[in-house]
Design an enzyme around this catalytic site. Structure first.
Site, PDB file in Angstrom:
ATOM      1  N   LYS A   1      53.486   0.374  -1.687  1.00 25.41           N
ATOM      2  CA  LYS A   1      53.893   0.093   0.014  1.00 25.41           C
ATOM      3  C   LYS A   1      54.545  -1.160  -0.550  1.00 25.41           C
ATOM      4  O   LYS A   1      55.011  -1.297  -1.822  1.00 25.41           O
ATOM      5  CB  LYS A   1      52.484  -1.060  -0.414  1.00 25.41           C
ATOM      6  CG  LYS A   1      51.508  -0.261   0.214  1.00 25.41           C
ATOM      7  CD  LYS A   1      49.669  -1.574  -0.135  1.00 25.41           C
ATOM      8  CE  LYS A   1      48.440  -0.984   0.438  1.00 25.41           C
ATOM      9  NZ  LYS A   1      48.087  -0.574   1.626  1.00 25.41           N
TER      10      LYS A   1
ATOM     11  N   ARG B   1      39.768   6.773   1.580  1.00 23.84           N
ATOM     12  CA  ARG B   1      39.106   7.965   2.237  1.00 23.84           C
ATOM     13  C   ARG B   1      38.900   8.942   2.012  1.00 23.84           C
ATOM     14  O   ARG B   1      37.902   9.839   2.301  1.00 23.84           O
ATOM     15  CB  ARG B   1      39.531   8.723   4.170  1.00 23.84           C
ATOM     16  CG  ARG B   1      40.579   9.164   4.091  1.00 23.84           C
ATOM     17  CD  ARG B   1      41.803   9.085   4.699  1.00 23.84           C
ATOM     18  NE  ARG B   1      42.349   7.740   5.561  1.00 23.84           N
ATOM     19  CZ  ARG B   1      42.978   7.518   6.046  1.00 23.84           C
ATOM     20  NH1 ARG B   1      42.835   8.812   7.271  1.00 23.84           N
ATOM     21  NH2 ARG B   1      43.365   6.412   6.728  1.00 23.84           N
TER      22      ARG B   1
END
Ligand code: BES
Ligand code: ZN
Ligand code: ZN
Length: 456
Positions: free
Chosen positions: A236, A310
């Site tokens: 990120k 996820r």
């Protein structure tokens, strides 16, 4: 921050008078000339979010008028504890238990400070509440404060191991059982959790709790416990990483809801599952293009190591289903796309039952702990079905990212289970009374009250 009528009745209690703008004239008519002059002279109109302290004849601040709207009582009192003198207060007016509870929750939240690293004084105001509501209010307050504290605690002091200790401590307080899977057993049994967490020096794990009578309906809570999300090799940017200590917000919510369920003794057989990992970077980090095989045999192609939530949830959901849950609710700070869609305060709720989701949304709005029903639109599943594996953790477009993340999770929960997913933010970006910038418990009251109604 709460008291009841019997205790310390000898101490004078100041009155808090919630008023709608239309009530103000009647109140003034019954007040002394001095009080009328005081209130009128300060142009107090009882607008929601405003308040005024009215002195008595002796000049002491005996009455506090607060403006409120009957369909939004929660935040009416929340600014008071920080601004009123210490002491005991009583509400004057005739309110339902629901309205009183909302006033009291706002009041309690107005006492919150995250003081682990910079001790400060918490307000010392106590509000009289009816005896039959007091314990419940205190339990709600405890759960919400604990969620905020957990989210606010930096990853340096809250790794997978410390998160497990928090769960173990909760289990001990509530007579639940606690267990965890780590190391080679994790690698063998929960390969997706291990793959995401293995790059960190802080060992990944699956945390598990169990509570209640096995004859009661089985309910599973699952929470994303990414203690810090660097994005992994798909790193990120600085701005995107800044808040990522909160990426265990789902785990904090699962634990907070479990605390409510256990302390308020819901007749369920509760299980909690938390995949706890750090999404870190090192030579053995999982990579974009790797293909992982999850616990239930699904192959996942990694499109982006930043879509790690996820991936770790897949194995936890598989286990929840294996262990017989009839209903699974998961909480996860899963996507930035959820924020683009609905902003910081409104978590999307995905449910296999539209009717149920709408009922929960209605409840959430009524008790000012909002969420919004979003569609589990299955035709989009093809977007996360790559050519060379069963699923992709990113998909072919960046559109509808919260929905496709939900569809990814859906894949791991067998049909017939009442599964719901909340893509929460767990954070307040700016300071508001009772809601300081930092960790936040979102839709905890809503989900608990809905569950309470389901299992009554
Ligand atoms: N933890 C983030 C999601 C997130 C980001 C929540 C910012 C709240 C605020 C998650 O692991 C993530 O990075 N998701 C990616 C997925 C993408 C790579 C498909 C995202 O949302 O950008
Ligand atoms: Zn991520
Ligand atoms: Zn994440």
């Amino acid at each position: 921050m709460f008291c009841v009528r019997e205790q310390s009745a000898d101490q004078p209690r100041r009155r808090i008078v919630p008023l709608q703008p239309s009530d103000l004239d009647a109140w003034l008519d019954s007040a002394s000339g001095a009080a009328q002059g005081w209130v009128r002279g300060r142009e107090f109109e009882a607008e929601p979010g405003t308040s005024i302290v009215v002195p008595d004849e002796a000049g002491s601040p005996s009455t506090v008028l607060v403006g409120y709207s009957p369909d939004a009582p929660t935040w009416a009192l929340t600014g008071l504890p920080a601004s009123l003198p210490a002491g005991e207060y009583t509400l004057s007016g005739d309110f339902s238990d629901r309205t009183l509870s909302l006033f009291a929750i706002g009041w309690a939240l107005g006492h919150y400070r995250f003081d682990r690293y910079k001790p400060g004084k918490r307000p010392a105001c106590r509000l009289e509440v009816p005896e039959h509501l007091r314990e419940r209010l205190e339990i709600f307050r405890d759960a919400m404060f604990r969620v905020r504290d957990l989210v606010n605690t930096p990853a340096a002091d809250l790794g997978p191991e410390e998160l497990a200790e928090v769960a173990a401590d909760l289990a001990e307080r509530c007579e639940a059982t606690f267990s965890q899977v780590t190391g080679t057993e994790l690698e063998r049994e929960f390969p997706a959790i291990h793959a995401v967490g293995r790059a960190s020096s802080r060992a990944p794990r699956l945390i598990r709790m169990e509570w209640g009578d096995p004859a009661h309906p089985p309910l599973a809570l699952v929470g994303k416990g990414v203690i810090f999300d660097t994005g992994g090799l798909s790193i990120k940017p600085t701005s995107g990483m800044a808040l990522m200590k909160k990426d265990m917000g789902g785990a904090a919510h699962a634990l907070g809801l479990a605390e409510l369920v256990m302390r308020l003794k819901l007749p369920v057989h509760l299980r909690v599952y938390i995949p706890a990992v750090e999404n870190a970077i090192s030579g053995n980090a999982y990579r974009p293009s790797d293909i992982l095989k999850t616990r239930n045999g699904t192959t996942i192609e990694i499109g982006n190591t930043d879509a790690e939530g996820r991936v770790v949830l897949s194995d936890a959901l598989t286990l929840a289903a294996e262990e017989g849950a009839q209903r699974i609710i998961d909480f996860a700070t899963l996507t930035g796309a959820a924020r683009v869609a609905l902003g910081e305060d409104l978590p999307p709720l995905y449910s296999r039952s539209t009717e149920q989701a709408r009922a929960i949304q209605d409840l959430s709005l009524a008790i000012e702990d909002p969420l919004w029903h979003m569609p589990l639109y299955r035709p989009y599943k093809q977007q996360i079905e790559p050519k060379i594996a069963d699923l992709s953790n990113t998909g072919s477009t960046s559109q509808g990212g919260s929905l496709t993340a939900a569809l990814f999770l859906d894949h791991f929960v067998p049909e017939g289970i009442d599964w719901m997913h909340l893509d929460i933010y767990a954070w307040n970006l700016s300071d508001r009374p009772g809601r300081p910038a930092g960790g936040e418990a979102q839709c905890l009251r809503t989900i608990f009250e809905w569950l309470e109604d389901q299992y009554k």
